[in-house]
Scaffold this active site. Structure first.
Site, PDB file in Angstrom:
ATOM      1  CB  CYS A 160      -4.923   3.902  -4.481  1.00  0.00           C
ATOM      2  SG  CYS A 160      -4.321   2.193  -4.462  1.00  0.00           S
ATOM      3  CB  CYS A 205      -7.795  -3.758  -4.380  1.00  0.00           C
ATOM      4  SG  CYS A 205      -8.734  -2.211  -4.474  1.00  0.00           S
ATOM      5  CD  GLU A 241      -6.208  -5.628 -11.749  1.00  0.00           C
ATOM      6  OE1 GLU A 241      -5.415  -4.727 -11.385  1.00  0.00           O
ATOM      7  OE2 GLU A 241      -7.284  -5.392 -12.339  1.00  0.00           O
TER       8      GLU A 241
HETATM    9  S1  SF4 Z   1      -7.614  -1.362  -8.009  1.00  0.00           S
HETATM   10 FE1  SF4 Z   1      -7.397  -0.928  -5.832  1.00  0.00          FE
HETATM   11  S2  SF4 Z   1      -5.254  -1.329  -5.376  1.00  0.00           S
HETATM   12 FE2  SF4 Z   1      -5.411  -1.195  -7.592  1.00  0.00          FE
HETATM   13  S3  SF4 Z   1      -4.928   0.958  -8.018  1.00  0.00           S
HETATM   14 FE3  SF4 Z   1      -7.148   0.823  -7.828  1.00  0.00          FE
HETATM   15  S4  SF4 Z   1      -7.656   1.289  -5.687  1.00  0.00           S
HETATM   16 FE4  SF4 Z   1      -5.424   0.854  -5.840  1.00  0.00          FE
END
Ligand code: SF4
Length: 326
Positions: A9, A93, A123
């Site tokens: 991503c 992110c 996270e």
């Molecule tokens: S929050 Fe950001 S790093 Fe995490 S999966 Fe989604 S786009 Fe990717």
């Protein structure tokens, strides 16, 4: 049949680029707090180039360059890194940073914060660690429907909710519905906290399901979104397995004539999917096709300080699509 989209991503691409640029700007070693993303192949490559992954700040020498991973960190970690005089580069992110902002706003408003997420995930630890309790609010982590019933908040009229970015869309919808029914005044995010990449990869798996007998998800065992992709396939009634690489294919899963769907978590590089496909061809797979699916064009700007340090210049401003996501 390859699901679309799959694999890296925009947040993961940015995080890896941040480490590469930091190595270019500062030279090896650069230190990274926690795994920059959850993928051993990527981590091994970055280690070979001079990145050092650490779990605690006291493992980082004074004044060294330290990168925060894509998952984000708590305020106390930021503060401690500053106190230690480290040169910090933040690879959080932007979509996680958006949730951090929501959390800080709720703290300022004196609300209790409910986070839907998985205990112990970096996270979640980072996001809950953005909440300032000085206005009287506190945080509560809810992992499932049972957790909603067990919640005890200070004032049911002053609660807010955020979610981890990589959850199952369907499961989260059910937990949110239960929260609304318990706390009708609950304040929710204006835009989904589950990120575009998580949603589009889950949609990609769903569209595979009517056409395949088996789903293989390429991803790390500690990758939240890769695990969710396997769950989405299984909850659709399909046999599904998570494999870290082609070496983990179990031939007992394969039988003549079956159609295999393949997808990959947001932190899985494309090369791992290519190797899996090659291995399946060696085992007798025939035609390989890619499903129709969403084209992704999201990209995130790199930190300006890093671009300056490497004498590169940002060539673009935030796109409309990126601005909407934020
Ligand atoms: S929050 Fe950001 S790093 Fe995490 S999966 Fe989604 S786009 Fe990717």
């Amino acid at each position: 049949m390859l699901a679309k989209p799959r694999g890296f991503c925009a947040g993961v691409v940015r995080a890896v680029q941040v480490v590469e640029l930091a190595l270019e700007a500062h030279g090896a070693p650069v230190y990274v707090l926690h795994e920059i993303i959850h993928n051993q192949r990527v981590l091994a490559d970055l280690c070979n180039r001079g990145a050092v992954f650490v779990e605690r700040l006291d493992e980082v020498p004074p004044r060294a360059c330290l990168i925060f991973s894509a998952h984000g960190v708590a305020r106390t970690i930021e503060r401690e890194a500053r106190q230690r005089g480290l040169q910090v580069i933040d690879a959080t992110c932007p979509l996680v940073a958006k949730v951090h902002l929501e959390v800080m706003q709720h703290a300022r408003a004196g609300r209790d914060l409910i986070m839907i997420g998985h205990a112990g995930h970096p996270e979640v630890v980072g996001t809950l660690g953005r909440f300032d309790t000085s206005r009287g609010g506190s945080t509560h982590l809810v992992e499932n429907l049972d957790g909603v019933q067990a919640l005890r908040v200070r004032d049911p009229m002053r609660v807010a909710v955020v979610t981890q970015t990589t959850l199952s869309v369907e499961d989260t919808r059910r937990v949110l519905a239960a929260l609304r029914s318990r706390f009708p005044a609950i304040v929710e995010p204006r835009r989904d906290d589950i990120c575009y990449a998580t949603q589009s990869r889950q949609n990609g798996v769903r569209s595979l399901l009517p056409r395949v007998d088996l789903v293989l998800v390429v991803g790390a065992r500690n990758s939240s979104n890769a695990n969710r992709l396997r769950e989405v396939a299984r909850s659709g009634g399909c046999e599904a397995h998570l494999v870290q690489d082609a070496g983990e294919i179990d031939v007992r899963w394969l039988r003549p004539g079956i159609v295999i769907g393949i997808t990959a978590g947001a932190s899985t590089p494309a090369v791992l999917v290519d190797e899996l496909v090659e291995r399946l061809k060696d085992l007798g797979a025939g035609v390989v096709t890619e499903m129709d699916g969403e084209d992704e064009s999201v990209s995130f700007r790199l930190p300006a300080s890093l671009l300056r340090a490497t004498a590169r210049h940002p060539t673009r401003t935030t796109t409309d699509e990126e601005a909407q996501l934020l």
